[in-house]
Design an enzyme around this catalytic site. Structure first.
Site, PDB file in Angstrom:
ATOM      1  N   GLU A 226       0.886  -1.170   0.000  1.00 59.55           N
ATOM      2  CA  GLU A 226       0.000   0.000   0.000  1.00 59.55           C
ATOM      3  C   GLU A 226       0.914   1.206   0.000  1.00 59.55           C
ATOM      4  O   GLU A 226       1.541   1.520   1.007  1.00 59.55           O
ATOM      5  CB  GLU A 226      -0.924  -0.014   1.224  1.00 59.55           C
ATOM      6  CG  GLU A 226      -2.088   0.955   1.101  1.00 59.55           C
ATOM      7  CD  GLU A 226      -1.772   2.320   1.673  1.00 59.55           C
ATOM      8  OE1 GLU A 226      -1.455   3.227   0.862  1.00 59.55           O
ATOM      9  OE2 GLU A 226      -1.828   2.490   2.886  1.00 59.55           O
ATOM     10  N   CYS A 260      -2.149   8.929   2.899  1.00 57.88           N
ATOM     11  CA  CYS A 260      -2.027   8.430   1.520  1.00 57.88           C
ATOM     12  C   CYS A 260      -3.271   8.730   0.707  1.00 57.88           C
ATOM     13  O   CYS A 260      -3.191   8.932  -0.506  1.00 57.88           O
ATOM     14  CB  CYS A 260      -1.778   6.925   1.536  1.00 57.88           C
ATOM     15  SG  CYS A 260      -0.233   6.437   2.310  1.00 57.88           S
TER      16      CYS A 260
END
Length: 453
Positions: A226, A260
């Site tokens: 990720e 993010c």
């Protein structure tokens, strides 16, 4: 390994790096503990994870203060993070029995089905920005599936890493089944190759993810990555401008902009661009930057000085290439690693504000002609983690989110966020694999076909 208070720049504590022999022993002991753990029922595992949830709720203020001290997260956001970790514990405690139930599949066999067996010990290389949640959203399903977990956290949140280990052990999880290690980059590469490490999960930069994937690939180990994101938020001509601006600003500034899936590129069609930009300006400008321990603070310091300086350099490079800074954009004259809410306009291709992830409280507001150009600009990125569409035509917005945008998580009239019930992850240079939901718990299991003639 040093932990620095980002609000003051002062040293909190230094931690000794573990010796290679100690690291090898930890991994070997985890493998032994996992052999026992994998034979426990889902019910037996769930009881311990429910206790973890209880402890998170009981001590959420303590953990919030720890996050505030080590990486600058405002207290209220730290408490919410601890609560979310408790949620994921209870979610998998309640649902793993269904998620990993044997699946009967008809074939020419007298009996054929799929079963889900744990892989073994999973190494988690985690970042500093959500020091509890990043680990829990992977670690809880991994443990419930029957795996052991070794946590290698970012050095600046070593205190959080050790607190998580203590929490797990206090809840009754075996001391060897979940361990935190304090290791440098070279040692981490060796851990990936250790024969008792079955798989690796990594959350962090794209560059770091490529290094982890390369090392793991050299020894054929499963990885989930990720990585970064430059999330586009599309504001169409029929959007509710005030609500859209509020949602975009809240997303851009959550965790002081260090997320993010924060809104990073705000792409507004020209019909409502001026109105939207004005609303974003006022909402960004009213946010209060300050001490993360102050309850009125919206934006704390950035986690490290080098990250703050890198962000400022991206802003200056963009301005030097023709972008206009209409809010913020300068390093404040105060202690700590603060950076103010900043808005860049007149963004064009080639600028860092267009091409790169700006990991801090900086919004790039981009004007486009129409919806088709908004989609084109949104997808004109190496990243593909999150995206959002704002429109009062819900069917059109949903179709854009579902079929047009190149991202792993696409939201309509809401900012992108992780939820235990929904899969989370990206495409392109934002990584691969999924966390959360039933998809996430199946990443670190052997999906095994069983056939009986």
């Amino acid at each position: 390994m040093k932990s620095i208070n980002p609000a003051s720049g002062e040293l909190i504590e230094e931690y000794d790096q573990m010796k290679d022999d100690a690291l090898n022993a930890i991994v070997s002991d985890a493998a032994t503990a996992q052999e026992k753990w994998r034979r426990n029922s889902f019910y037996e595992r769930s009881l311990l994870l429910q206790r973890v949830a209880e402890l998170l709720e009981e001590h959420k203020e303590k953990y919030a203060k720890l996050m505030a001290r080590e990486m600058g997260k405002p207290l209220a956001q730290g408490e919410s993070e601890a609560e979310k970790c408790a949620w994921v514990c209870n979610y998998y405690s309640d649902n793993t029995d269904d998620f990993l139930a044997e699946e009967v599949i008809k074939s020419d066999a007298s009996k054929s089905y799929v079963t889900f067996n744990p892989l073994g010990t999973v190494l988690a290389i985690m970042p500093w920005n959500f020091p509890f949640w990043q680990l829990f959203r992977f670690g809880v399903p991994a443990l419930m599936a029957g795996n052991a977990v070794i946590l290698k956290h970012a050095p600046n949140v070593t205190g959080c890493a050790l607190a998580i280990e203590e929490l797990m052990h206090e809840a009754g999880i075996s001391d060897d089944l979940f361990r935190t290690v304090i290791a440098d980059v070279d040692q981490t590469q060796d851990l990936i190759k250790h024969p008792d490490i079955a798989a690796v999960t990594f959350t962090g930069s794209t560059r770091g993810g490529k290094a982890v994937a390369s090392t793991a690939g050299s020894v054929l180990k499963k990885t989930v990555l990720e990585l970064g994101g430059s999330d586009p938020y599309l504001i169409l001509e029929d959007a509710d401008v005030e609500k859209s601006a509020e949602t975009c600003v809240n997303s851009r500034l959550i965790n002081s902009g260090q997320s993010c899936v924060a809104a990073k590129r705000l792409i507004a069609v020209e019909d409502i661009y001026d109105e939207f930009l004005e609303a974003v300006f006022h909402k960004m400008n009213e946010k209060k930057m300050g001490d993360p321990f102050n309850s009125s603070t919206d934006i704390g310091p950035m986690a490290r000085k080098d990250l703050r300086d890198e962000l400022h350099d991206q802003v200056e490079q963009s301005v030097g290439a023709g972008a206009e800074c209409i809010l913020g954009g300068s390093i404040p004259n105060r202690k700590g690693f603060y950076y103010p809410p900043t808005i860049l306009t007149e963004i064009s291709k080639g600028m860092p504000a267009y091409e790169e992830e700006l990991f801090g409280p900086v919004a790039s507001v981009i004007k486009v002609k129409d919806t088709r150009e908004a989609i084109k600009v949104a997808n004109d990125s190496n990243y593909g983690l999150g995206a959002a569409v704002f429109s009062q035509d819900l069917q059109r917005a949903e179709e854009i989110a579902a079929y047009e945008l190149e991202a792993g998580c696409c939201f309509v009239n809401e900012y992108v966020k992780s939820d235990p019930r929904l899969p989370f992850g990206g495409v392109k240079e934002s990584g691969y694999g999924r966390e959360l939901s039933h998809f996430g718990i199946k990443e670190f299991v052997n999906i095994k076909t069983v056939y009986r003639a």
